[in-house]
Design a protein around this motif. Sequence first.
Motif, PDB file in Angstrom:
ATOM      1  N   SER A  23       0.831  -1.205   0.000  1.00  9.44           N
ATOM      2  CA  SER A  23       0.000   0.000   0.000  1.00  9.44           C
ATOM      3  C   SER A  23       0.864   1.253   0.000  1.00  9.44           C
ATOM      4  O   SER A  23       1.899   1.321   0.664  1.00  9.44           O
ATOM      5  N   PHE A  24       0.416   2.256  -0.745  1.00  5.48           N
ATOM      6  CA  PHE A  24       1.061   3.559  -0.821  1.00  5.48           C
ATOM      7  C   PHE A  24       0.093   4.567  -0.203  1.00  5.48           C
ATOM      8  O   PHE A  24      -1.087   4.582  -0.537  1.00  5.48           O
ATOM      9  N   PHE A  25       0.573   5.409   0.740  1.00  8.28           N
ATOM     10  CA  PHE A  25      -0.284   6.348   1.446  1.00  8.28           C
ATOM     11  C   PHE A  25       0.177   7.785   1.251  1.00  8.28           C
ATOM     12  O   PHE A  25       1.377   8.053   1.194  1.00  8.28           O
ATOM     13  N   MET A  26      -0.784   8.697   1.164  1.00  4.42           N
ATOM     14  CA  MET A  26      -0.552  10.135   1.289  1.00  4.42           C
ATOM     15  C   MET A  26      -1.365  10.554   2.501  1.00  4.42           C
ATOM     16  O   MET A  26      -2.566  10.302   2.569  1.00  4.42           O
ATOM     17  N   GLU A  27      -0.689  11.184   3.465  1.00  2.00           N
ATOM     18  CA  GLU A  27      -1.360  11.517   4.721  1.00  2.00           C
ATOM     19  C   GLU A  27      -1.091  12.957   5.112  1.00  2.00           C
ATOM     20  O   GLU A  27      -0.022  13.501   4.844  1.00  2.00           O
ATOM     21  N   SER A  28      -2.080  13.570   5.745  1.00  2.00           N
ATOM     22  CA  SER A  28      -1.920  14.866   6.393  1.00  2.00           C
ATOM     23  C   SER A  28      -2.651  14.755   7.731  1.00  2.00           C
ATOM     24  O   SER A  28      -3.117  13.681   8.093  1.00  2.00           O
ATOM     25  N   GLU A  29      -2.759  15.875   8.426  1.00  2.00           N
ATOM     26  CA  GLU A  29      -3.433  15.826   9.735  1.00  2.00           C
ATOM     27  C   GLU A  29      -4.876  15.353   9.630  1.00  2.00           C
ATOM     28  O   GLU A  29      -5.364  14.633  10.464  1.00  2.00           O
ATOM     29  N   ARG A  30      -5.570  15.796   8.567  1.00  2.00           N
ATOM     30  CA  ARG A  30      -7.000  15.513   8.472  1.00  2.00           C
ATOM     31  C   ARG A  30      -7.384  14.551   7.355  1.00  2.00           C
ATOM     32  O   ARG A  30      -8.563  14.314   7.119  1.00  2.00           O
ATOM     33  N   CYS A  31      -6.414  13.997   6.645  1.00  2.00           N
ATOM     34  CA  CYS A  31      -6.744  13.194   5.472  1.00  2.00           C
ATOM     35  C   CYS A  31      -5.732  12.064   5.297  1.00  2.00           C
ATOM     36  O   CYS A  31      -4.544  12.248   5.516  1.00  2.00           O
ATOM     37  N   ARG A  32      -6.230  10.897   4.873  1.00  2.00           N
ATOM     38  CA  ARG A  32      -5.354   9.768   4.583  1.00  2.00           C
ATOM     39  C   ARG A  32      -5.900   9.062   3.351  1.00  2.00           C
ATOM     40  O   ARG A  32      -7.024   8.573   3.360  1.00  2.00           O
ATOM     41  N   LEU A  33      -5.104   9.027   2.278  1.00  2.00           N
ATOM     42  CA  LEU A  33      -5.517   8.385   1.043  1.00  2.00           C
ATOM     43  C   LEU A  33      -4.582   7.214   0.751  1.00  2.00           C
ATOM     44  O   LEU A  33      -3.386   7.279   1.023  1.00  2.00           O
ATOM     45  N   LYS A  34      -5.141   6.149   0.163  1.00  2.00           N
ATOM     46  CA  LYS A  34      -4.383   4.924  -0.050  1.00  2.00           C
ATOM     47  C   LYS A  34      -4.444   4.525  -1.523  1.00  2.00           C
ATOM     48  O   LYS A  34      -5.456   4.673  -2.180  1.00  2.00           O
ATOM     49  N   SER A  35      -3.322   4.018  -2.027  1.00  2.00           N
ATOM     50  CA  SER A  35      -3.233   3.468  -3.373  1.00  2.00           C
ATOM     51  C   SER A  35      -2.401   2.197  -3.298  1.00  2.00           C
ATOM     52  O   SER A  35      -1.879   1.855  -2.238  1.00  2.00           O
ATOM     53  N   GLU A  36      -2.286   1.518  -4.419  1.00  2.00           N
ATOM     54  CA  GLU A  36      -1.491   0.302  -4.470  1.00  2.00           C
ATOM     55  C   GLU A  36      -0.062   0.618  -4.894  1.00  2.00           C
ATOM     56  O   GLU A  36       0.182   1.552  -5.635  1.00  2.00           O
ATOM     57  N   VAL A  37       0.881  -0.174  -4.435  1.00  2.00           N
ATOM     58  CA  VAL A  37       2.279  -0.046  -4.828  1.00  2.00           C
ATOM     59  C   VAL A  37       2.470  -0.811  -6.129  1.00  2.00           C
ATOM     60  O   VAL A  37       1.938  -1.899  -6.299  1.00  2.00           O
ATOM     61  N   GLY A  38       3.221  -0.206  -7.047  1.00  2.00           N
ATOM     62  CA  GLY A  38       3.515  -0.857  -8.314  1.00  2.00           C
ATOM     63  C   GLY A  38       4.889  -1.494  -8.299  1.00  2.00           C
ATOM     64  O   GLY A  38       5.631  -1.417  -7.319  1.00  2.00           O
ATOM     65  N   ASP A  39       5.238  -2.105  -9.403  1.00  2.00           N
ATOM     66  CA  ASP A  39       6.523  -2.766  -9.569  1.00  2.00           C
ATOM     67  C   ASP A  39       7.552  -1.752 -10.047  1.00  2.00           C
ATOM     68  O   ASP A  39       7.370  -1.113 -11.080  1.00  2.00           O
ATOM     69  N   LEU A  40       8.643  -1.582  -9.306  1.00  2.00           N
ATOM     70  CA  LEU A  40       9.692  -0.626  -9.678  1.00  2.00           C
ATOM     71  C   LEU A  40      10.278  -0.927 -11.053  1.00  2.00           C
ATOM     72  O   LEU A  40      10.748  -0.022 -11.736  1.00  2.00           O
ATOM     73  N   GLU A  41      10.226  -2.177 -11.488  1.00  2.00           N
ATOM     74  CA  GLU A  41      10.770  -2.543 -12.798  1.00  2.00           C
ATOM     75  C   GLU A  41       9.957  -1.960 -13.942  1.00  2.00           C
ATOM     76  O   GLU A  41      10.432  -1.859 -15.061  1.00  2.00           O
ATOM     77  N   LYS A  42       8.702  -1.544 -13.667  1.00  2.00           N
ATOM     78  CA  LYS A  42       7.854  -0.989 -14.722  1.00  2.00           C
ATOM     79  C   LYS A  42       8.279   0.418 -15.118  1.00  2.00           C
ATOM     80  O   LYS A  42       7.903   0.908 -16.167  1.00  2.00           O
ATOM     81  N   VAL A  43       9.024   1.106 -14.256  1.00  2.00           N
ATOM     82  CA  VAL A  43       9.547   2.422 -14.612  1.00  2.00           C
ATOM     83  C   VAL A  43      10.907   2.190 -15.238  1.00  2.00           C
ATOM     84  O   VAL A  43      11.859   1.803 -14.577  1.00  2.00           O
ATOM     85  N   LEU A  44      10.984   2.403 -16.531  1.00  2.00           N
ATOM     86  CA  LEU A  44      12.208   2.108 -17.273  1.00  2.00           C
ATOM     87  C   LEU A  44      13.331   3.035 -16.854  1.00  2.00           C
ATOM     88  O   LEU A  44      13.099   4.208 -16.565  1.00  2.00           O
ATOM     89  N   PRO A  45      14.566   2.547 -16.849  1.00  2.00           N
ATOM     90  CA  PRO A  45      15.693   3.440 -16.519  1.00  2.00           C
ATOM     91  C   PRO A  45      15.934   4.423 -17.670  1.00  2.00           C
ATOM     92  O   PRO A  45      15.579   4.150 -18.811  1.00  2.00           O
ATOM     93  N   PHE A  46      16.504   5.556 -17.356  1.00  2.00           N
ATOM     94  CA  PHE A  46      16.851   6.517 -18.392  1.00  2.00           C
ATOM     95  C   PHE A  46      17.961   5.930 -19.246  1.00  2.00           C
ATOM     96  O   PHE A  46      18.889   5.313 -18.744  1.00  2.00           O
TER      97      PHE A  46
END
Length: 172
Positions: free
Chosen positions: A86-109
Amino acid sequence: LVKALKKVIGGVGVGGTKDLDYLKITTVSTGVEFMTTGRLLGIKTKVTNYVEVLEPGECCTNCRRALEMATLMPEGMITLRQKNTSFFMESERCRLKSEVGDLEKVLPFQELEGEEKKAQLNAYTFRQMISDVLFACYKGEENPTMSSVNFEIEGSIVKVTALDGHQIAVRK
């Protein structure tokens, strides 16, 4: 955060590959680096202002989802965090969740081959040069060479060329 994500989202899916819809987030002591890569375009930006890195590391998540989450967050400091899948973005009043992806999907430069050539030009002029030759680019994905724009640096001259097999456009 929103500004950085909007800057790199242009690299997502360029080249027609839907499975390259990922954002790589790398934190180091000096800031946070955001990177996206498509088959034909990679964009990287680093944020150093208003950043406090609690723990260095890297993770990957869906880029469009991360931008949606960032626009929903209230003003102020946001904490980015990964736990298991799980990937989270959090602040004092808000917490949003997403899924973690595969680092291999982001191609190297891609590394530059041969001797490095460098030129500086006005951003407006650069955009205009590209838009002037785009009419001669092949519109399909079957032939990536014909749907690309070629850049050449010769001394102080930048030459931009595009061709689709029937027409050619060159701007200097």
